[in-house]
Design an enzyme around this catalytic site. Structure first.
Site, PDB file in Angstrom:
ATOM      1  N   ASP A  31      76.207  20.858  46.273  1.00 22.09           N
ATOM      2  CA  ASP A  31      75.172  19.834  46.091  1.00 22.09           C
ATOM      3  C   ASP A  31      75.807  18.475  45.788  1.00 22.09           C
ATOM      4  O   ASP A  31      76.867  18.416  45.173  1.00 22.09           O
ATOM      5  CB  ASP A  31      74.252  20.270  44.930  1.00 22.09           C
ATOM      6  CG  ASP A  31      72.938  19.516  44.931  1.00 22.09           C
ATOM      7  OD1 ASP A  31      72.672  18.754  45.884  1.00 22.09           O
ATOM      8  OD2 ASP A  31      72.170  19.685  43.967  1.00 22.09           O
ATOM      9  N   ASN A  79      65.479  23.246  53.724  1.00 24.56           N
ATOM     10  CA  ASN A  79      66.120  22.029  54.248  1.00 24.56           C
ATOM     11  C   ASN A  79      65.594  21.630  55.626  1.00 24.56           C
ATOM     12  O   ASN A  79      65.790  20.492  56.063  1.00 24.56           O
ATOM     13  CB  ASN A  79      67.648  22.188  54.320  1.00 24.56           C
ATOM     14  CG  ASN A  79      68.333  22.132  52.976  1.00 24.56           C
ATOM     15  OD1 ASN A  79      69.407  22.699  52.792  1.00 24.56           O
ATOM     16  ND2 ASN A  79      67.752  21.447  51.989  1.00 24.56           N
TER      17      ASN A  79
HETATM   18  C1  FPP Z   1      73.197  19.417  49.436  1.00 26.38           C
HETATM   19  O1  FPP Z   1      73.485  18.084  49.049  1.00 26.38           O
HETATM   20  C2  FPP Z   1      73.959  19.739  50.627  1.00 26.38           C
HETATM   21  C3  FPP Z   1      73.439  20.175  51.810  1.00 26.38           C
HETATM   22  C4  FPP Z   1      71.990  20.374  52.015  1.00 26.38           C
HETATM   23  C5  FPP Z   1      74.290  20.408  52.994  1.00 26.38           C
HETATM   24  C6  FPP Z   1      75.576  21.111  52.739  1.00 26.38           C
HETATM   25  C7  FPP Z   1      76.453  20.883  53.910  1.00 26.38           C
HETATM   26  C8  FPP Z   1      77.783  20.629  53.876  1.00 26.38           C
HETATM   27  C9  FPP Z   1      78.582  20.693  52.645  1.00 26.38           C
HETATM   28  C10 FPP Z   1      78.536  20.232  55.075  1.00 26.38           C
HETATM   29  C11 FPP Z   1      78.778  21.178  56.172  1.00 26.38           C
HETATM   30  C12 FPP Z   1      78.934  22.610  55.808  1.00 26.38           C
HETATM   31  C13 FPP Z   1      79.679  23.476  56.539  1.00 26.38           C
HETATM   32  C14 FPP Z   1      79.688  24.905  56.188  1.00 26.38           C
HETATM   33  C15 FPP Z   1      80.488  23.040  57.662  1.00 26.38           C
HETATM   34  P1  FPP Z   1      72.350  16.986  49.131  1.00 26.38           P
HETATM   35  O2  FPP Z   1      72.359  16.400  50.479  1.00 26.38           O
HETATM   36  O3  FPP Z   1      71.040  17.581  48.722  1.00 26.38           O
HETATM   37  O4  FPP Z   1      72.854  15.951  48.061  1.00 26.38           O
HETATM   38  P2  FPP Z   1      71.934  15.026  47.119  1.00 26.38           P
HETATM   39  O5  FPP Z   1      71.206  15.943  46.178  1.00 26.38           O
HETATM   40  O6  FPP Z   1      72.953  14.183  46.414  1.00 26.38           O
HETATM   41  O7  FPP Z   1      71.028  14.238  48.006  1.00 26.38           O
END
Ligand code: FPP
Length: 257
Positions: A31, A79
């Protein structure tokens, strides 16, 4: 250090000589990509790209430290409700990851398994996933489980439907339903439950992740945003885990015996 690992992108100085606890199964709620990007005046996709670099680092550090299973929460069922641009940016990143990391994963004995409702993914991504899953199926260095289009409640409902089907057909009497049988109907059927769950970015929630499987997992929360999570952060989590006494409902004295 793990045998037969090649050109892992690990900081050996940090990892080598670590003698603390190593969980057999580590699950991570990655996250904070969005906040990481915002702090730098970049768009959210740039945060996810930096998050993908952190994925490589954690995968390879876990392989180096001989973790058996690493599960990464990459995209939840919820998501799909994010802005279209972000969803398609993430899908592009998953496609790219499978393509770019294929050789490194295979060379380092890593088995890939994707858990979640893959019918919602594009045919191209489904095919790329199935292809790497089958190419890596015999690898026994570490299992990398990536949760994509995954929801813990969905997974439990799916298991219930499958069990109801077995009962309806008379294959298994309802009296024989137990935890083991239930677990066998989950995406994670052939995998031990996580011993440690790490969540980055300061949030302290499970967010529909492995709801059945985390019943006795140790939880570790860090304020570090996912793209900044590196080897030393991983070791800090393992060190903290090593200090916990896992009791599984027993008393501390019983466990100490
Ligand atoms: C949550 O952070 C993260 C995600 C929904 C996506 C996770 C994806 C990756 C780490 C990249 C690609 C993964 C692979 C396996 C290649 P957020 O976007 O909700 O962060 P925020 O809460 O700060 O907005």
């Amino acid at each position: 250090m793990a045998d037969a690992v090649q050109d892992l992108t690990v900081d050996e100085e940090v990892l080598d000589g670590y003698e603390g606890a190593i969980p057999r199964h580590v699950a991570v709620i990655m996250d904070g990509n969005g906040r990481w990007a915002k702090q730098r005046g970049k768009n959210r996709i740039r945060g996810h790209q930096a998050g993908a670099d952190a994925v490589r680092c954690t995968v390879e550090s876990c392989r180096y430290l001989e973790v058996e299973v690493l599960t990464l929460y990459a995209f939840s069922a919820q998501n799909w409700g994010r802005p279209r641009r972000e969803v398609s940016g993430l899908m592009t990143l998953f496609n790219r990851y499978i393509k770019k990391e294929r050789e490194r994963l295979l060379r380092n004995g890593i088995r890939l398994q994707v858990i979640g409702d893959r019918s919602r993914l594009s045919k191209k991504l489904q095919k790329a996933i199935a292809n790497l899953e089958s190419a890596s199926a015999d690898n026994d260095g570490m299992t990398l489980q990536v949760a994509v289009s995954y929801g813990g409640r969905d997974e439990i409902l799916r298991a219930c439907r499958r069990l109801a089907g077995l009962a309806k057909r008379g294959d298994i009497p309802i009296e024989e339903f137990d935890e083991e049988l239930f677990s066998s109907q989950l995406y994670t059927a052939d995998c031990i439950d996580p011993e440690l769950v790490i969540r980055t970015s300061g949030e302290q929630r499970i967010s529909n992740f492995l709801l059945w499987q985390v019943a006795y997992s140790e939880l570790y929360f860090t304020k570090t945003l996912w793209p900044d999570f590196d080897e030393s952060q991983l070791l800090a989590a393992f060190e903290d885990y090593g200090k916990r006494q896992r009791r599984f409902g027993k008393t501390g004295e019983q466990v100490a015996e």
